[in-house]
Every structure is written in C-alpha cells, then in structure tokens.
Design an enzyme around this catalytic site. Structure first.
Site, PDB file in Angstrom:
ATOM      1  N   SER A 153      -9.691   2.508   1.751  1.00 26.57           N
ATOM      2  CA  SER A 153      -8.552   3.023   1.029  1.00 26.57           C
ATOM      3  C   SER A 153      -7.521   2.146   0.233  1.00 26.57           C
ATOM      4  O   SER A 153      -6.588   2.655  -0.337  1.00 26.57           O
ATOM      5  CB  SER A 153      -7.717   4.058   2.090  1.00 26.57           C
ATOM      6  OG  SER A 153      -7.002   3.145   3.246  1.00 26.57           O
TER       7      SER A 153
ATOM      8  N   SER B 282     -11.102   0.297   5.716  1.00 24.52           N
ATOM      9  CA  SER B 282     -10.161   0.251   4.086  1.00 24.52           C
ATOM     10  C   SER B 282      -9.428  -1.191   3.923  1.00 24.52           C
ATOM     11  O   SER B 282      -8.918  -1.194   2.727  1.00 24.52           O
ATOM     12  CB  SER B 282      -8.949   1.370   4.544  1.00 24.52           C
ATOM     13  OG  SER B 282      -9.439   2.493   4.588  1.00 24.52           O
TER      14      SER B 282
ATOM     15  N   LYS C  75       0.792  -1.067   0.116  1.00 22.91           N
ATOM     16  CA  LYS C  75       0.152   0.067   0.012  1.00 22.91           C
ATOM     17  C   LYS C  75       0.954   1.031  -0.022  1.00 22.91           C
ATOM     18  O   LYS C  75       1.990   1.446   0.891  1.00 22.91           O
ATOM     19  CB  LYS C  75      -0.847  -0.151   1.186  1.00 22.91           C
ATOM     20  CG  LYS C  75      -1.945   1.095   1.239  1.00 22.91           C
ATOM     21  CD  LYS C  75      -2.868   0.804   2.219  1.00 22.91           C
ATOM     22  CE  LYS C  75      -4.099   1.884   2.191  1.00 22.91           C
ATOM     23  NZ  LYS C  75      -5.064   1.762   3.374  1.00 22.91           N
TER      24      LYS C  75
END
Length: 472
Positions: A158, A182, A83
């Site tokens: 996210s 997320s 990420k």
C-alpha cells in the site's frame, strides 16, 4: 539530465552531507525536488497532496537555523513525503477514502513528528489504496499510481505512492507501513528499498490497538544506507507505545559493511513450497546465491516450517479489519471497497476460540523461527510472487496457472513473513529481460534489524541493481 535532476537522483545520505557542508542549501535542494515533482509527478501520480509553500517556509527556516549555528538533526534539510494514511497536522490526510476527502488532522502522528523533528522538510502526501488495503495503489479520491519503470503497470502497495516517488526522484526519503507487505511489495515493484522492522522498533502512536504486532511503520529509500539513516530517527522508545523497543537507535547510523564473511544464508525460492512464484522472478533471483557466496557467505537451500502462518495472518488481519472498518462498512457500504467489506465481515464472524487458536499458532510459529535462526543468520526469498501488473487489474487472480482465491493470496510471500514477527527487508534483486524490477526479500531473526541492513547493503553494493533509475 539537468543539474536539478542529478541532485534528485542522489542518495539521501549524500544529500544530507551536502547540506551539512553548505555545498547546497535546504532551499536549493527543495526547489530542485519541487521542479521535478512538477515535471514528473503527473506521469506517475505518486504525490497526491503537495504543500510547496509550507515546504519552502520550512526549508528557509532550516537554512536560517544552520546559519545561526543551531544544532542540526540527522535529516536536516531533506525533503520527505508522508504516506496518506499517516496523520499530518494542518495537511490533508485522506486515507484514500471518500469518507476523509477533506480531513485535516490537528497534529502529526509520531512517525511524521520524528522525521520533522530530525530536520526533514515536509513536502506532501503519497498515494495509497483505500485505507491501505491491498498491494496495488489506487483509490476513488486520487486514482492510480503508475510504476516509474513502466507506465500502465502497478507501483505496488500500500506504500505505492512512496515507492514510486522515491524511484522517480520526487523525494529522497519516504515512509510507509506494512501489515502484509506494504513496505516490501512496492519497494520490489519500484526498485527501491523497504524495511518492515521488528514490531515495536518504530513505535506507532496513536494506535487504537497498541498491543497488536501485525502492522508496523517503517522507512523506505533508494539505498539501504538511506533506510538505515531514516530508521535511526524513527526507532526508539515511546512511553505511550507498549510494544516499543528500548534499543538506542543511533546504532543504525553506523557504517554498513561491504563483506558478509561467515554469514549463514538460507535460500528459499518458493518458501519451502509454500508459495507459487512466477518463473520469471525465480530466474532473475537465482544468481543471488552466487552473489552471497562471492561476499563470503555460505548458502544452503532451506526454509523454516511456516505451517500455521496463513491462519495466523488471516485471522488477526480480519480481527483488526473488523475493529477498524466494520462499523463504517456496515453503515456506509457504498463508500468502502468490496475487499475491505469482505475482510471486515470475516472478522465479525470470528469467535474467541478462533482468536485463541490463532495466538497459539502464532506462538509456536515464533518459536520455530527462533530455532531456525539459531542455524542460519538470514532467510532469502522473493519479495513478490508476481511482476508489476496492469493498473486496471485490482489484483492478480492467477500465478503460473495457479488460481489466487482472494486479494491477499498473491501476496503470501510477504504475509506469511509478517505472521512470524521477524523483520524483513526488500532490496533491488535485478531486472527481467524487458526491464521490470524484481525484489529480493531478506528476513532476519526477531529484533535483528541491523543485521538485515548489513546484508542488504553488501548485496546492493555488489550488484548495483538499485542504481538503475527509470527513464522519466
């Protein structure tokens, strides 16, 4: 489908076995994924920084180590993407913000280091919303990530780039983080698996507020077994992390059952009236009750008392946002999106009494959850309240005719669960008649992460929803 595409669609557990048995080399596995990234990634924009040369060098080193008879880690030779809010040493990490467009950290943070240390091959970074704020993945640096199942629709967030990369076959493993959904929201939107572990299960380091339990890091995969394999590497104590759990993480690699005999399931299609859910989602998930019963579980419609959860989440999130972004938002407001400024400003207005009230509510909420899980083993509910929506929309402003007041309101099916401190897993729950994925959220008692994996795996094996891949 080409041979490379077939390789890129297999579960990580199968790929790990193939590499270990020398039926495919780490370099061959990587080259197959790099070829697919080159062909498919422009359509979805999931991987935003790619280090093909570094990955090839790492894969070659993995093959050389295996040839020399060196010990192999559980993830030996598996490509992984990180990420873009997680620091990668020597690789650009932007946090989706123009402020960090050229930032190259000096070292890996712990979640990255543990994956690499277990033998994974670092390929690149996955797209995020700006500073991971919001459950729709777009930012001024790299643009928007598209849903692999329907171009033009959101991949969630996210960890949207991670979920899209998995669904599109760009990598077999990815990781993310979850404050208000997320890891779960993008897993639901992209028909993959995302686990929000118990706080402390996956230690986060470095962390400026290491005692906070609202945001956690965790694994994502195409199957529950893949998530379990990755969790066995990410979990485990670290002396620098005060909330880290001491349990031996190797237990997560143990075989997962196909039956759920005697399991007590609480089914809460709208979390006891707490959230508004699109009827299309409810229609897809309603047959899940019969699936659990066919696996030997008993199912009742029930929900814990979640009163106070919104106050807990909203207050603690605002406090964290002011601490993390308040100064930047005040000094350089034009370089920070409005929703972050709004949340930071909310945090700046908090008083000591506000935080004390939130922590008192937090305590009683936790106690009620412990009592509830004395009567039920898992709580099952929708992961998301909406279906994937057009990428041009920042966030849904209404659900089934009910107005959503801000960019957090439409995610409450996840945020109220975050406030409880309980682990939660999103597994593929089915598809709408026109082919959009829907996620099923399974919530367990505090620290019952293994139980969630068992339940999710049995459901996954019974339904096969996760095996339906997008046409790319």
């Amino acid at each position: 489908m080409t041979a490379d595409d077939d390789l890129c669609s297999r579960p990580a557990t199968e790929l790990a076995a193939l590499v270990r048995a020398r039926e495919v080399s780490a370099r061959e596995l990587l080259d197959a994924h790099l070829a697919r990234i080159e062909r498919v990634n422009p359509q979805v924009n999931a991987i935003v920084t790619l280090d093909a040369d570094g990955a090839r060098a790492a894969a070659d080193a993995a093959d050389a180590a295996q040839a020399a008879g060196e010990p192999l880690g559980p993830l030996h030779g598996l490509p992984v993407a990180h990420k873009d809010t997680h620091a990668t040493g020597g690789m650009r990490t932007t946090w989706g913000s123009p402020v960090h467009t050229d930032t190259v950290p000096a070292a890996d943070e712990l979640v990255v280091a543990r994956l690499v240390g277990a033998g994974a091959v670092r390929v690149g970074k996955t797209n995020v919303p700006e500073f991971a704020a919001g459950s729709h993945t777009f930012n001024p640096v790299f643009g928007v990530t598209h849903n692999p199942y329907r171009h033009g629709l959101s991949a969630g967030g996210s960890s949207g780039g991670a979920a899209a990369a998995l669904a599109a076959g760009l990598v077999p493993l990815a990781e993310g983080s979850d404050m208000g959904g997320s890891l779960r929201n993008p897993a639901a939107f992209c028909n993959v698996v995302g686990l929000r572990p118990t706080p402390g299960r996956v230690p986060t380091w470095p962390a400026p507020m290491a005692w906070s339990q609202l945001s956690v890091q965790g694994p994502m995969g195409r199957t529950v077994a893949d998530v379990a394999l990755q969790l066995s590497v990410l979990a485990g104590p670290d002396p620098r992390v005060p909330i880290a759990l001491d349990d031996d993480p190797a237990g997560f690699r143990a075989p997962l059952p196909d039956r759920l005999d005697g399991l007590r399931v609480a089914w809460a299609p709208d979390l006891g009236g707490q959230v508004t859910v699109d009827p299309a989602i409810t229609a897809v998930l309603a047959p899940s009750v019969a699936v659990f019963e066919s696996l030997g579980a008993s199912v009742e419609e029930a929900c814990p008392d979640l009163s106070g959860a919104d106050d807990v989440f909203g207050t603690l999130r605002a406090w964290l946002f002011d601490a993390a972004f308040g100064d930047l938002a005040r000094r350089r407001p034009d370089e920070v999106k409005e929703s972050i400024r709004w949340n930071a400003e909310m945090g700046a207005r908090l008083t000591g009494a506000d935080l004390a009230r939130a922590e008192q509510l937090h305590t009683t909420l936790y106690e009620r959850m412990v009592e509830f899980f004395g009567r039920y083993d898992v709580l099952v509910a929708p992961t998301t309240q909406v279906l994937p929506f057009p990428v041009e929309i920042e966030y849904p402003t209404e659900i089934a005719g009910v107005a959503q007041e801000n960019y957090l309101e439409w995610m409450r099916s996840c945020t109220v669960v975050s406030a409880t401190g309980c682990p939660a897993l999103s597994v593929p729950g089915g598809f709408t008649p026109d082919g959009l994925p829907v996620g099923l959220q399974v919530v367990g008692a505090p620290r019952a992460d293994r139980r969630l994996l068992e339940v999710g795996h049995a459901f996954e094996q019974a339904t096969g929803f996760g095996r339906r891949r997008p046409a790319l």
